[in-house]
Design an enzyme around this catalytic site. Structure first.
Site, PDB file in Angstrom:
ATOM      1  N   CYS A 109      12.148  10.117  21.764  1.00 46.26           N
ATOM      2  CA  CYS A 109      12.785   9.958  22.939  1.00 46.26           C
ATOM      3  C   CYS A 109      12.566  10.836  24.149  1.00 46.26           C
ATOM      4  CB  CYS A 109      14.435   9.832  22.655  1.00 46.26           C
ATOM      5  SG  CYS A 109      15.461   9.004  24.066  1.00 46.26           S
ATOM      6  N   HIS A 212      14.331   5.826  18.793  1.00 48.27           N
ATOM      7  CA  HIS A 212      15.192   6.829  17.799  1.00 48.27           C
ATOM      8  C   HIS A 212      15.149   6.387  16.408  1.00 48.27           C
ATOM      9  CE1 HIS A 212      17.293   9.701  20.250  1.00 48.27           C
ATOM     10  NE2 HIS A 212      17.291   9.010  21.344  1.00 48.27           N
ATOM     11  N   GLU A 214      15.087   8.168  13.781  1.00 50.70           N
ATOM     12  CA  GLU A 214      15.989   8.774  12.645  1.00 50.70           C
ATOM     13  C   GLU A 214      17.468   7.856  12.656  1.00 50.70           C
ATOM     14  OE1 GLU A 214      15.692   9.401  15.843  1.00 50.70           O
ATOM     15  OE2 GLU A 214      17.585  10.289  16.699  1.00 50.70           O
TER      16      GLU A 214
END
Ligand code: MN
Length: 239
Positions: A109, A212, A214
């Site tokens: 990001c 993102h 994660e």
């Protein structure tokens, strides 16, 4: 098998004067076999970027607040969120140094934008103000829910990692890469043309994604593949 040490940059919470690191970053690195360490941003004296990087095997540039347009030589002309000049300086210095050494870097990001700027590329201050017809890149859906599609460029490292031409991703940004830096290839774009991933063409793993992963590594194989490729590259270069 050794666990490569992955340095993860942090955010800054103004109200509590506290560093902040969303746990999904460390959990995703851990799940991929890495040893996460947090890198709180401070000013850097000469030689300190090298010193920090000599102790890690991979650098994860995390998501966070907006880049100060001054870092890419512009006046603030569009809606801008909070900025953090110390973080900007710290991450840009670490990134520039990492780029000279070939250390694996994974930008997420804000991190893809930092990586691109450090390598000499440019960034949009605000997609809705600067890209007519831009998709909604600031979702209100849960973080683990992918809301738009990206096309993966065939022949890129990203394509080899993901093994798919289309990928669903989450989206929490209003800034984005504008022109990819010299020596970098655009490896994914959204349907509005916005750059969603870049990669250095001459390094084993210097790669950024605008989404993102994660937040989706538990549910999406594509996200797990990204962290696995990063940790594998870090292990290959670990001392
Ligand atoms: Mn997006």
């Amino acid at each position: 098998m050794n666990s490569p040490v992955i340095g993860i940059t942090c955010s800054w919470e103004i109200d509590r004067a506290a560093y902040l690191s969303p746990r999904d970053y460390t959990d995703a690195v851990r799940a991929a076999g890495g040893r996460p360490v947090l890198l709180p941003h401070t000013t850097l004296e000469s030689g300190e970027a090298e010193s920090v990087l000599s102790r890690i095997d991979g650098l994860l540039l995390s998501g966070g607040t907006d880049l100060d347009p001054a870092t890419f030589g512009e006046e603030p002309r569009f809606p801008l969120k909070a900025i953090d000049p110390v973080r900007d300086g710290f991450e840009l210095a670490l990134s520039r140094t990492a780029l000279t050494t070939g250390l694996p870097v994974f930008g997420i990001c804000r991190g893809i934008q930092v990586l691109n700027l450090a390598a000499g590329g440019t960034v949009y201050q605000d997609l809705s103000g600067q890209v007519p017809g831009a998709l909604r890149h600031e979702q209100d859906a849960p973080r683990w829910h992918p809301t738009h599609t990206v096309s993966i460029e065939k022949g890129t490292k990203l394509h080899a990692i993901l093994e798919e031409a289309l990928c669903r991703v989450n989206s929490f940004h209003h800034q984005a890469v504008r022109d990819a830096a010299p020596g970098f290839a655009v490896s994914a774009t959204a349907s509005d043309g916005v750059v969603e991933a870049i990669e250095a063409t001459d390094a084993p793993f210097v790669l950024g994604v605008q989404w993102h992963p994660e937040n989706t590594y538990r549910t999406l194989a594509s996200s797990r593949r990204l962290f696995a490729a990063f940790v594998t590259a870090a292990r290959a270069g670990s001392r």
